[in-house]
Structures are given as structure tokens and as C-alpha cells.
Design a protein around this motif. Structure first.
Motif, mmCIF file in Angstrom:
data_model
loop_
_atom_site.group_PDB
_atom_site.id
_atom_site.type_symbol
_atom_site.label_atom_id
_atom_site.label_comp_id
_atom_site.label_asym_id
_atom_site.label_seq_id
_atom_site.Cartn_x
_atom_site.Cartn_y
_atom_site.Cartn_z
ATOM 1 N N LYS A 99 0.944 -1.234 0.110
ATOM 2 C CA LYS A 99 0.140 -0.137 0.087
ATOM 3 C C LYS A 99 0.918 1.296 0.038
ATOM 4 C CE LYS A 99 -3.737 -2.559 2.400
ATOM 5 N NZ LYS A 99 -4.703 -2.510 3.653
ATOM 6 N N PHE A 100 2.229 1.027 0.326
ATOM 7 C CA PHE A 100 2.942 2.430 0.211
ATOM 8 C C PHE A 100 3.739 2.260 -0.882
ATOM 9 C CE2 PHE A 100 7.404 3.420 1.056
ATOM 10 C CZ PHE A 100 7.153 4.947 1.003
ATOM 11 N N GLY A 101 4.107 1.145 -1.420
ATOM 12 C CA GLY A 101 4.941 1.106 -2.632
ATOM 13 C C GLY A 101 5.472 -0.022 -3.129
ATOM 14 N N SER A 102 5.402 -0.332 -4.474
ATOM 15 C CA SER A 102 5.735 -1.611 -4.931
ATOM 16 C C SER A 102 7.230 -2.146 -5.070
ATOM 17 C CB SER A 102 5.376 -1.676 -6.409
ATOM 18 O OG SER A 102 6.047 -0.720 -7.437
ATOM 19 N N THR A 103 8.155 -1.026 -4.807
ATOM 20 C CA THR A 103 9.424 -1.509 -4.663
ATOM 21 C C THR A 103 9.762 -2.210 -3.365
ATOM 22 O OG1 THR A 103 10.150 0.495 -6.064
ATOM 23 C CG2 THR A 103 12.018 -0.455 -4.636
ATOM 24 N N LEU A 104 9.180 -1.564 -2.275
ATOM 25 C CA LEU A 104 9.423 -2.135 -0.819
ATOM 26 C C LEU A 104 8.709 -3.330 -0.759
ATOM 27 C CD1 LEU A 104 10.167 -1.834 2.109
ATOM 28 C CD2 LEU A 104 8.077 -0.596 2.474
ATOM 29 N N ALA A 105 7.401 -3.555 -1.529
ATOM 30 C CA ALA A 105 6.616 -4.944 -1.309
ATOM 31 C C ALA A 105 7.339 -6.025 -2.011
ATOM 32 C CB ALA A 105 5.216 -4.657 -1.772
ATOM 33 N N GLU A 106 7.814 -5.686 -3.191
ATOM 34 C CA GLU A 106 8.484 -6.642 -4.016
ATOM 35 C C GLU A 106 9.993 -7.187 -3.178
ATOM 36 O OE1 GLU A 106 8.952 -4.713 -7.643
ATOM 37 O OE2 GLU A 106 6.663 -4.914 -8.117
ATOM 38 N N PHE A 107 10.482 -6.146 -2.724
ATOM 39 C CA PHE A 107 11.752 -6.483 -1.952
ATOM 40 C C PHE A 107 11.610 -7.455 -0.933
ATOM 41 C CE2 PHE A 107 14.123 -5.689 1.724
ATOM 42 C CZ PHE A 107 15.601 -6.099 1.465
ATOM 43 N N THR A 108 10.406 -7.170 -0.036
ATOM 44 C CA THR A 108 10.400 -7.933 1.185
ATOM 45 C C THR A 108 9.801 -9.414 0.674
ATOM 46 O OG1 THR A 108 9.448 -5.901 2.290
ATOM 47 C CG2 THR A 108 8.698 -7.996 3.027
ATOM 48 N N GLN A 109 9.016 -9.659 -0.339
ATOM 49 C CA GLN A 109 8.518 -10.734 -0.865
ATOM 50 C C GLN A 109 9.815 -11.638 -1.053
ATOM 51 O OE1 GLN A 109 5.128 -10.848 -3.183
ATOM 52 N NE2 GLN A 109 5.642 -13.372 -3.690
ATOM 53 N N MET A 110 10.653 -10.824 -1.976
ATOM 54 C CA MET A 110 11.824 -11.705 -2.355
ATOM 55 C C MET A 110 12.795 -12.102 -1.136
ATOM 56 S SD MET A 110 15.501 -10.821 -2.545
ATOM 57 C CE MET A 110 15.610 -9.132 -2.620
ATOM 58 N N ALA A 111 12.822 -11.161 -0.095
ATOM 59 C CA ALA A 111 13.592 -11.551 1.188
ATOM 60 C C ALA A 111 13.120 -12.697 1.839
ATOM 61 C CB ALA A 111 13.553 -10.486 2.012
#
Length: 595
Positions: A321-333
Motif C-alpha cells: 500500500k506504500f509502494g511496489s518496490t518495498l513490497a517486491e523486495f520484502t517478498q523476495m527476502a
């Protein structure tokens, strides 16, 4: 298939503490340091630009290798406190760290010797122009220290002195057990149980917890005194009278900024005190004790547990909900097993994020048991990892951001998760669960951390006069807690000074106020994000990328347009925290009247 509960360290070095690849890295570092030492020696202070560039290039990669080695050993020691091979390897890592530090002193000495006009001129040219801030900072700091010979001697002596006492703390804590209901809990497992609903269980656990630390308090007192004594003596030799000089310098922060922040916090404790009083009412207590701080309020006692998969998915959803870059990074982690979350014996207490710069990866350590606090901790550490990730293509010398802005990224990540969760809660009960978790964070960062700062300030002043006994440390701790919590508790935690790892960390003295700074600074960033949601993630990443090459006052001015040396910014930030308290009071008014 769900996310793994254990991290993957084999991607860096196979075989854990028996890794041959890791030993090979240590040998590489030794050779690099020897070559670097020769390159530094060949730098001509009268104007050898080429030699300086060559030395800096090798210094960068060597420093990254040393950081990689330190992170790997830290992970091994945290995941298994009984890993004796890892503890032995820690000594080897400290040796290569010390050898690089000594060459670093000699490099800084060369920077000091350069002609001012010539040095200023070369910093205007590529490729050194992008390193102007960091090289000037190193030069200025070197001018305030002792000679290279003296600083090198301090570093050598610190291995068996300063660093040795810090390792002693880890050894003692690793061997500790907290006896509870027929079990021998590690301190990490015991700490997680303070959030159980049953007060009798919490009280019984707190007695066992306090006794465990009290039993070894003389050992911890000796350890803390020697750590502080070493630091005081070094500062005295350097002519540093103010014990806050070093932590403020490390945080790239003016003392006026710190003073303004604490003044505002001290003047605005009343809403948090009212929250603690209201929580006591909801728990049918006259006053909360220390063991009640993390307790769920009665109405939420059975509603606030998420398993690891649920917690991870929840964080990803809120980050999106904040941003796609942070969400995609987190899922990758999560998918690539960056997190060690399993709740098992033998792990070190607490949580951390550590970087592996050669691979532009991080690893996150915690003990996850499903509480809202655990979810917050996980989001917090993922914020650290994201900060490092977005700086991966920046010159390595410009990636060393200060601790307080490091805590900004982590607490901002927490805030994104917790605030979005409160706003999307489907029932008032769920909203209350999440709102209280947010307020508990304010209590921790504006009261608990304040107590640590008060304690450490007073402890260092007394330590200058001589050894401070365990009994006196207990007394100082309680006095500090009473002041910071506005006398709102019925019972305090005298041995907190022994149980908190942060007092025993050698890298950063006063490992406390940066957390509070980061929390309140992130509120300012978050407020800006709410006002300008479109494209803000890009602006946020730009701020993070600047954190390694600016002081915090300049960072705030550039990206937020505020002066953080004054009270105004901090008044607004603290006021934002108190809005949660007002909402909590409104939601719980009917519950109190009903009782």
C-alpha cells in the motif's frame, strides 16, 4: 509451501563454522590489508592523487570483505550460542578488523597531511567528487584523534580489553537459563512470554527473570564497568570531555538536536502516563508493573496471534500500500530465506539485521512467536534490509549511514505496517489490538529508551569517579525508569542494565537515543507521505540514498524542509504519537464504564 523459518547462510559460505570458504576469505583480507598498507605508505601528502585513488579503491573492497566476515560470524553466534567454533572464529575476525582499522588510521593521517587547497581542488573532480563529504568527514575526525601510533595501540589493546569484555557478556548471556514451570528457557524464549494474557504467569516469570539476571549481576557489573572504563580512558587521552561527543559524531548529529528532542519528550509524557493508567484499569490493576507493559489488554487476550506465514503475508500486503518496490523486495527476502525466525532453544535473544555487502544481501534474526510485537520487529528489521538494498549501487564509502537514520528506515517500515493495519481493521476489537501495539512502541521509544539514556548518562558520570557496584547500578536503573515513566508503574526492572545487550555493544556508545530519533524522524517522513502519496516511494528512496553522505540536519532540510535543531519539529512528531493515545482512550472509555 510456506516461507522457511530459517535463514540461508550457505549462499555465502557453505559449512557454517567449519567453512573452508570462510577461512579463505580471511586469508584474502590479510593479503589485501598488507597490499593496502603499502599503497597508503606510497601516498605523497604533497599531491599524489593517483596513489590516493588506488588506495581508496582497495580500501573499499577490503572493508566490504571485513563486513561480510563479521556478519557471517554474527549470524552463526546468534543462531546457536553453543557454537564454539564460531566463537573461536570471532577472534580471527576481530584481528582482521583491527588490522584494517590500523591501516585506516594511516590513511586518515595522510588525508590530514594534504595541503588544504589541493585537497579541496581534487574533491571537485571525478571520481573523488562524490566522496567529498565522507573524505572531509574522515579528515576532520582524524584531526581530533591521537597519533596513528597511539590510535593503533588502542585498537590492538581493545581486542583483549574492550572487545574481550563485550564478548564476555555474550558468553555469560548465552549460558543463562531462566527456570520457569519446569522448563529451562533461554533468555530469548523467556522474553517472548511477557506478552501472555495471564498476569500470574507474567508475575511468576518476572521473578524468575529478575533472579536470573541478579544471580550474575556481579559478573555483568564488572563487565559494564570495564567497558565504560576503557571508553572513558580513551576519550580522556583524546581530550574529549563530553561523553556524548563520540555517539553524536557517529550519528552525524548536533547536540542541540538531541537536546531539543529529549526536552520535548520530557514535557509531553502525560498522555502516555494516562495510557498506562488506562491499561491498568483494563487489566483490573491499580497500577501496571514492569511485567505488565507487554501484556495484551483483556479484550484482546485471544485475538492477536499470527503464525509466521500470516505475519509475513500481512507485512507484504501493508508494504504494497506504500509502494511496489518495498513490497517486491520484502517478498523476495522471504522467498530467498533471509530471515531466521524459528522459536527454539539455544538462540541469542533480541533481533537484528546484518548486511552482506559483497552480495548486496541482508540477513534478519529474531525469535518469532506470533505476537503483534513480533510482527512489528519483523517489519522493523525488513526496513533495515530495504535501506541497505536501495544503496547497493552507491559507492561503498557513501553507504555507511549513521545509526539514527538507520533506525529511521526501520521504524518507518513498522509505521507503514501498523498504521495501515489500524486503518483497515474490520472491527473495533481488531482496531484496539493494533492501536495498542502502536502505542506500546511509543512507550518503548519515548519512555523505555529515555530511561536507558538517563541511566547511561548518569552511569558514565559516576564511572569517571570509580567502580560502580551492581547495587548502585540497580538503583540508578530504577531511578531512571521512574523518571522516564512518570512514576506510572508499581514495580520496575532493577537489573535491566544487565539484561539489555545495547549497553554492552562496543561499536556505538549510547546505543539508545538513535532509536527515538529514528522513530520521531520517521513520523515526519510518514506525515509527508500521507500528504503526497503519489510517487512518494521514489522520494523516500532518494532520502535513504542520501543518508550515507549527509548529516541529519542537512538531510532533514533537503528532504523534509525542516530544522530539527529546534523544538518545532519534535513537538509535531510527538503530537502525532499522542493522537494514537487519544483514540485508544476513546475506544476504551465504554470498556472502563462497563467494568
Amino acid at each position: 509451501m510456506g516461507y522457511a523459518l530459517n535463514w540461508d547462510l550457505d549462499v555465502f559460505f557453505k559449512g557454517g563454522s567449519s567453512s573452508g570458504e570462510f577461512l579463505q576469505l580471511l586469508e584474502e583480507i590479510k593479503q589485501d590489508v598488507e597490499i593496502l598498507d603499502r599503497l597508503v605508505f606510497e601516498i605523497d601528502p604533497k599531491g599524489d592523487e593517483t596513489a590516493l585513488k588506488e588506495a581508496l579503491d582497495l580500501y573499499k573492497i577490503t572493508r566490504m570483505k571485513v563486513a561480510q566476515a563479521g556478519s557471517f560470524i554474527g549470524c552463526l553466534e546468534a543462531q546457536d550460542v553453543q557454537d564454539k567454533k564460531a566463537s573461536q572464529l570471532r577472534t580471527n575476525v576481530l584481528k582482521v578488523e583491527a588490522s584494517l582499522r590500523m591501516v585506516s588510521f594511516r590513511l586518515d593521517e595522510k588525508l590530514v597531511q594534504f595541503n588544504d587547497d589541493w585537497f579541496e581542488d581534487i574533491l571537485k573532480k571525478e571520481p573523488l567528487n562524490e566522496l567529498a563529504y565522507i573524505l572531509n568527514e574522515r579528515r576532520d575526525r582524524a584531526k581530533e584523534k591521537l597519533s596513528v601510533k597511539e590510535e593503533s595501540l588502542i585498537t590492538q589493546l581493545s581486542m583483549d580489553g574492550f572487545e574481550g569484555w563485550s564478548q564476555m557478556y555474550d558468553t555469560i548471556v548465552g549460558s543463562m537459563k531462566v527456570p520457569f514451570k519446569g522448563e529451562a528457557l533461554s533468555v530469548g524464549q523467556a522474553a517472548n512470554k511477557f506478552s501472555v494474557p495471564d498476569q500470574s504467569v507474567r508475575n511468576e516469570l518476572f521473578i524468575a527473570w529478575e533472579n536470573a539476571w541478579e544471580e550474575k549481576s556481579e559478573l555483568f557489573a564488572r563487565t559494564l564497568n570495564h567497558l565504560a572504563g576503557f571508553r572513558i580512558n580513551v576519550n580522556e587521552k583524546r581530550g574529549w570531555d563530553d561523553i556524548l561527543k563520540e555517539p553524536l559524531e557517529i550519528c552525524r548529529m548536533e547536540k542541540k538536536t538531541l537536546e531539543s528532542m529529549w526536552e520535548v519528550i520530557a514535557d509531553n509524557k502525560d498522555p502516555l502516563v494516562r495510557y498506562l493508567q488506562r491499561k491498568a484499569e483494563l487489566l483490573d490493576l491499580e497500577k501496571l508493573s514492569w511485567s505488565d507493559l507487554d501484556a495484551p489488554i483483556a479484550v484482546t487476550a485471544t485475538s492477536n496471534v499470527m503464525d509466521y506465514q500470516e505475519g509475513a503475508d500481512f507485512i507484504i500486503q501493508q508494504f504494497s500500500k506504500f509502494g511496489s518496490t518495498l513490497a517486491e523486495f520484502t517478498q523476495m527476502a522471504f522467498e530467498e530465506s533471509w530471515v531466521e525466525a524459528e522459536d527454539r532453544p539455544g538462540k541469542r535473544p533480541g533481533g537484528f539485521c546484518t548486511g552482506f555487502p559483497l552480495d548486496n544481501q541482508s540477513r534478519i534474526f529474531m525469535t518469532y512467536s506470533g505476537t503483534p510485537s513480533n510482527v512489528s520487529t519483523l517489519a522493523h528489521e525488513l526496513g533495515h534490509a530495504f535501506h541497505s538494498h536501495v544503496m547497493g549501487d552507491i559507492d561503498p564509502l557513501n553507504r555507511s549511514y549513521a545509526m539514527n537514520v538507520a533506525e529511521t528506515a526501520s521504524t518507518f517500515a513498522e509505521m507503514v505496517v501498523s498504521d495501515a493495519a489500524v486503518k483497515t481493521a474490520t472491527t473495533e476489537e481488531e482496531k484496539l489490538i493494533l492501536l495498542e501495539d502502536k502505542i506500546q512502541r511509543s512507550v518503548s521509544l519515548l519512555m523505555n529508551i529515555h530511561a536507558r539514556f538517563i541511566f547511561e548518562t548518569r552511569f558514565y558520570e559516576e564511572r569517571k569517579q570509580g567502580y560502580v557496584s551492581a547495587d548502585r547500578l540497580n538503583q540508578l536503573m530504577v531511578e531512571s525508569q521512574k523518571e522516564a515513566f512518570g512514576e506510572a508503574l508499581s514495580e520496575y526492572h532493577p537489573t535491566f542494565w544487565a539484561s539489555k545487550l545495547h549497553f554492552y555493544i562496543t561499536d556505538v556508545p549510547f546505543y539508545n537515543f538513535p532509536y527515538t530519533f529514528g522513530y520521531l524522524f520517521s513520523l515526519g517522513i510518514y506525515a509527508k507521505a500521507l500528504k503526497e502519496p503519489d510517487g512518494f516511494e521514489e522520494k523516500y528512496i532518494a532520502l535513504l540514498r542520501d543518508t550515507g553522505a549527509m548529516n541529519v540536519e542537512s538531510l532533514a532540510e533537503k528532504h523534509l524542509g525542516v530544522d530539527i535543531t529546534t523544538r518545532d519539529f519534535w513537538e509535531e512528531a510527538v503530537s502525532a504519537c499522542m493522537q494514537d493515545v487519544e483514540e485508544f482512550m476513546r475506544l476504551t472509555d465504554p470498556l472502563v464504564r462497563k467494568a
